[in-house]
Design a protein around this motif. Structure first.
Motif, PDB file in Angstrom:
ATOM      1  N   SER A 165       0.815  -1.212   0.000  1.00 12.12           N
ATOM      2  CA  SER A 165       0.000   0.000   0.000  1.00 12.12           C
ATOM      3  C   SER A 165       0.849   1.263   0.000  1.00 12.12           C
ATOM      4  N   LEU A 166       2.070   1.197   0.523  1.00 15.03           N
ATOM      5  CA  LEU A 166       2.961   2.354   0.485  1.00 15.03           C
ATOM      6  C   LEU A 166       3.225   2.780  -0.955  1.00 15.03           C
ATOM      7  N   PHE A 167       3.448   1.808  -1.827  1.00 14.76           N
ATOM      8  CA  PHE A 167       3.700   2.103  -3.229  1.00 14.76           C
ATOM      9  C   PHE A 167       2.422   2.587  -3.910  1.00 14.76           C
ATOM     10  N   GLN A 168       1.298   1.999  -3.578  1.00 19.96           N
ATOM     11  CA  GLN A 168       0.032   2.407  -4.179  1.00 19.96           C
ATOM     12  C   GLN A 168      -0.321   3.844  -3.816  1.00 19.96           C
ATOM     13  N   ARG A 169       0.044   4.254  -2.593  1.00 26.36           N
ATOM     14  CA  ARG A 169      -0.254   5.618  -2.130  1.00 26.36           C
ATOM     15  C   ARG A 169       0.891   6.591  -2.439  1.00 26.36           C
ATOM     16  N   ARG A 170       1.908   6.131  -3.126  1.00 27.79           N
ATOM     17  CA  ARG A 170       3.068   6.946  -3.500  1.00 27.79           C
ATOM     18  C   ARG A 170       3.749   7.541  -2.272  1.00 27.79           C
ATOM     19  N   GLU A 171       3.899   6.715  -1.244  1.00 27.27           N
ATOM     20  CA  GLU A 171       4.559   7.150  -0.016  1.00 27.27           C
ATOM     21  C   GLU A 171       5.984   6.602   0.074  1.00 27.27           C
ATOM     22  N   VAL A 172       6.535   6.250  -1.069  1.00 27.99           N
ATOM     23  CA  VAL A 172       7.893   5.725  -1.150  1.00 27.99           C
ATOM     24  C   VAL A 172       8.735   6.680  -1.987  1.00 27.99           C
ATOM     25  N   SER A 173       9.890   7.058  -1.468  1.00 30.97           N
ATOM     26  CA  SER A 173      10.811   7.920  -2.199  1.00 30.97           C
ATOM     27  C   SER A 173      11.833   7.048  -2.923  1.00 30.97           C
ATOM     28  N   LYS A 174      11.936   7.213  -4.245  1.00 30.49           N
ATOM     29  CA  LYS A 174      12.873   6.429  -5.048  1.00 30.49           C
ATOM     30  C   LYS A 174      13.821   7.359  -5.801  1.00 30.49           C
ATOM     31  N   VAL A 175      15.088   7.021  -5.774  1.00 28.07           N
ATOM     32  CA  VAL A 175      16.097   7.808  -6.483  1.00 28.07           C
ATOM     33  C   VAL A 175      16.873   6.871  -7.401  1.00 28.07           C
ATOM     34  N   TYR A 176      17.002   7.282  -8.663  1.00 26.46           N
ATOM     35  CA  TYR A 176      17.746   6.522  -9.656  1.00 26.46           C
ATOM     36  C   TYR A 176      18.930   7.356 -10.135  1.00 26.46           C
ATOM     37  N   GLU A 177      19.909   6.677 -10.714  1.00 28.39           N
ATOM     38  CA  GLU A 177      21.003   7.347 -11.394  1.00 28.39           C
ATOM     39  C   GLU A 177      21.069   6.826 -12.818  1.00 28.39           C
ATOM     40  N   ALA A 178      21.459   7.703 -13.732  1.00 27.47           N
ATOM     41  CA  ALA A 178      21.535   7.314 -15.138  1.00 27.47           C
ATOM     42  C   ALA A 178      22.669   8.056 -15.809  1.00 27.47           C
ATOM     43  N   LEU A 179      23.319   7.382 -16.742  1.00 27.57           N
ATOM     44  CA  LEU A 179      24.340   7.997 -17.569  1.00 27.57           C
ATOM     45  C   LEU A 179      23.766   8.270 -18.957  1.00 27.57           C
ATOM     46  N   ALA A 180      23.955   9.504 -19.420  1.00 26.71           N
ATOM     47  CA  ALA A 180      23.472   9.894 -20.740  1.00 26.71           C
ATOM     48  C   ALA A 180      24.300  11.083 -21.213  1.00 26.71           C
ATOM     49  N   ALA A 181      24.033  11.527 -22.421  1.00 22.60           N
ATOM     50  CA  ALA A 181      24.742  12.679 -22.968  1.00 22.60           C
ATOM     51  C   ALA A 181      24.372  13.944 -22.185  1.00 22.60           C
ATOM     52  N   PRO A 182      25.198  14.981 -22.234  1.00 20.27           N
ATOM     53  CA  PRO A 182      24.861  16.242 -21.565  1.00 20.27           C
ATOM     54  C   PRO A 182      23.595  16.859 -22.153  1.00 20.27           C
ATOM     55  N   LEU A 232      17.645  10.918 -11.043  1.00 21.41           N
ATOM     56  CA  LEU A 232      16.256  10.904 -11.498  1.00 21.41           C
ATOM     57  C   LEU A 232      15.356  10.476 -10.344  1.00 21.41           C
ATOM     58  N   SER A 233      14.368  11.311 -10.043  1.00 16.46           N
ATOM     59  CA  SER A 233      13.448  11.014  -8.936  1.00 16.46           C
ATOM     60  C   SER A 233      12.031  10.937  -9.482  1.00 16.46           C
ATOM     61  N   PRO A 234      11.529   9.733  -9.729  1.00 19.05           N
ATOM     62  CA  PRO A 234      10.175   9.599 -10.280  1.00 19.05           C
ATOM     63  C   PRO A 234       9.110   9.804  -9.211  1.00 19.05           C
ATOM     64  N   HIS A 235       8.116  10.631  -9.537  1.00 20.56           N
ATOM     65  CA  HIS A 235       6.975  10.801  -8.627  1.00 20.56           C
ATOM     66  C   HIS A 235       5.896   9.778  -8.938  1.00 20.56           C
ATOM     67  N   THR A 236       5.879   9.300 -10.174  1.00 19.16           N
ATOM     68  CA  THR A 236       4.949   8.254 -10.595  1.00 19.16           C
ATOM     69  C   THR A 236       5.759   7.033 -11.011  1.00 19.16           C
ATOM     70  N   GLY A 237       5.083   5.925 -11.248  1.00 13.52           N
ATOM     71  CA  GLY A 237       5.792   4.682 -11.541  1.00 13.52           C
ATOM     72  C   GLY A 237       5.334   4.014 -12.813  1.00 13.52           C
ATOM     73  N   ARG A 238       5.259   4.769 -13.891  1.00 19.90           N
ATOM     74  CA  ARG A 238       4.872   4.186 -15.172  1.00 19.90           C
ATOM     75  C   ARG A 238       5.958   3.252 -15.701  1.00 19.90           C
ATOM     76  N   LYS A 239       5.525   2.249 -16.447  1.00 20.29           N
ATOM     77  CA  LYS A 239       6.470   1.331 -17.074  1.00 20.29           C
ATOM     78  C   LYS A 239       7.459   2.098 -17.932  1.00 20.29           C
ATOM     79  N   HIS A 240       8.769   1.841 -17.751  1.00 28.08           N
ATOM     80  CA  HIS A 240       9.849   2.439 -18.536  1.00 28.08           C
ATOM     81  C   HIS A 240       9.859   3.969 -18.444  1.00 28.08           C
TER      82      HIS A 240
END
Length: 300
Positions: A165-182, A232-240
């Motif tokens: 339910s934490l994920f369903q209510r968006r009460e989880v903070s997730k942080v990603y890192e990504a490498l890409a061009a400037p 990258l900090s997603p507020h929503t969790g859409r596929k890809h």
């Protein structure tokens, strides 16, 4: 079909794999064997005959079915998925934390979360069940096969819903890192929003006009000689979601084989991992109120 009722199944978990089940559909087949051969064309008739002879296809009551057993619409049958050949994935997961309710894991690139398609033993769920001896283990959320980093599993059916339910209510903070061009012409951090829907091919997503249903905060951690490391900090969790957003910004994540264009499958090539990492996840524990934060030990 997903094993949502595996804990009630008449067959035990075997070698880390819970039995699959299905309800027999409308139709007319002379026997169970004929149905199975037609329903699963990628499994040979000889293989089904062998499984039936071994008593590994059973009813919900645990009664073993034979090749000549009558087909009865609406009956639920249980069986094990088997793969004749499975390519080993040469990367190991790491358990970051474990208590009576949760198992937190640092997933490597290329390892699928759960059995699907051509992956069975070489999946994170099956590996963990075998390694930890936890037959009731279940992922609370998912990472793409191509993405590495922190992912959380539930080991207790009684408390699983509280964490889900934490994920369903968006009460989880997730942080990603990504490498890409400037990315030029932007003041960081900034918020990127778009409307995402299923695309073509079927396993991809695409952006369309309309009210946004996806949101990501994009920031820069450091500029390197050959790429930029983004937070990258997603507020929503859409596929890809992160992959789509970065590609839409004109800086697709390095080694992304899906976005902006889906490339031909590289089969079992593991030489160029997607440069995307689920760095950290944080939430207030729903059982104790204690703040929880877990961080990957991997780097890009």
């Amino acid at each position: 079909m997903p094993n949502k009722e595996a804990r009630q199944a008449p067959l035990p978990v075997r070698d880390g794999v819970a039995p699959s089940f299905l309800w027999l559909p409308e139709g007319s087949w002379p026997d169970i064997f004929s149905f199975l051969v037609e329903r699963f064309p990628l499994v040979s008739a000889a293989d089904w005959a062998d499984r039936l002879a071994r008593g590994e296809v059973v009813t919900a009551d645990g009664i073993a079915l034979r090749a000549g057993s009558q087909f009865r619409r609406g009956m639920r049958i249980f069986y094990y998925r088997e793969l004749a050949r499975e390519t080993p994935i040469p990367f190991e997961e790491q358990v970051l934390f474990q208590d009576e309710h949760l198992v937190v894991v640092d997933k490597p690139h290329f390892l699928p979360m759960i059995p699907s398609g051509r992956f069975l033993q070489e999946t994170l769920l099956v590996r963990l069940k075998k390694k930890l001896g936890l037959d009731d283990l279940s992922p609370i959320h998912r990472l793409d096969r191509e993405t590495a980093g922190v992912v959380i599993f539930s080991s207790q059916q009684s408390s699983r819903g509280a964490y889900q339910s934490l994920f369903q209510r968006r009460e989880v903070s997730k942080v990603y890192e990504a490498l890409a061009a400037p990315l030029a012409g932007r003041a960081f951090p900034f918020v990127y929003r778009s409307r995402m829907v299923e695309g073509e091919p079927f396993f991809c997503m695409r952006e369309v006009a309309g009210e946004a249903n996806s949101e990501t905060i994009v920031d820069v951690i450091e500029h390197r000689a050959d790429a930029t490391l983004y937070r990258l900090s997603p507020h929503t969790g859409r596929k890809h979601q992160l992959r789509v957003h970065m590609a839409a910004l004109g800086v697709p994540i390095i080694n992304d084989a899906f976005y902006p264009v889906a490339l031909p499958c590289k089969a079992d090539d593991v030489s160029q991992p997607l440069q995307l990492l689920a760095r950290a996840i944080a939430f207030s524990d729903p059982l104790t109120g204690e703040p929880r934060r877990f961080e990957s030990r991997r780097t890009l």
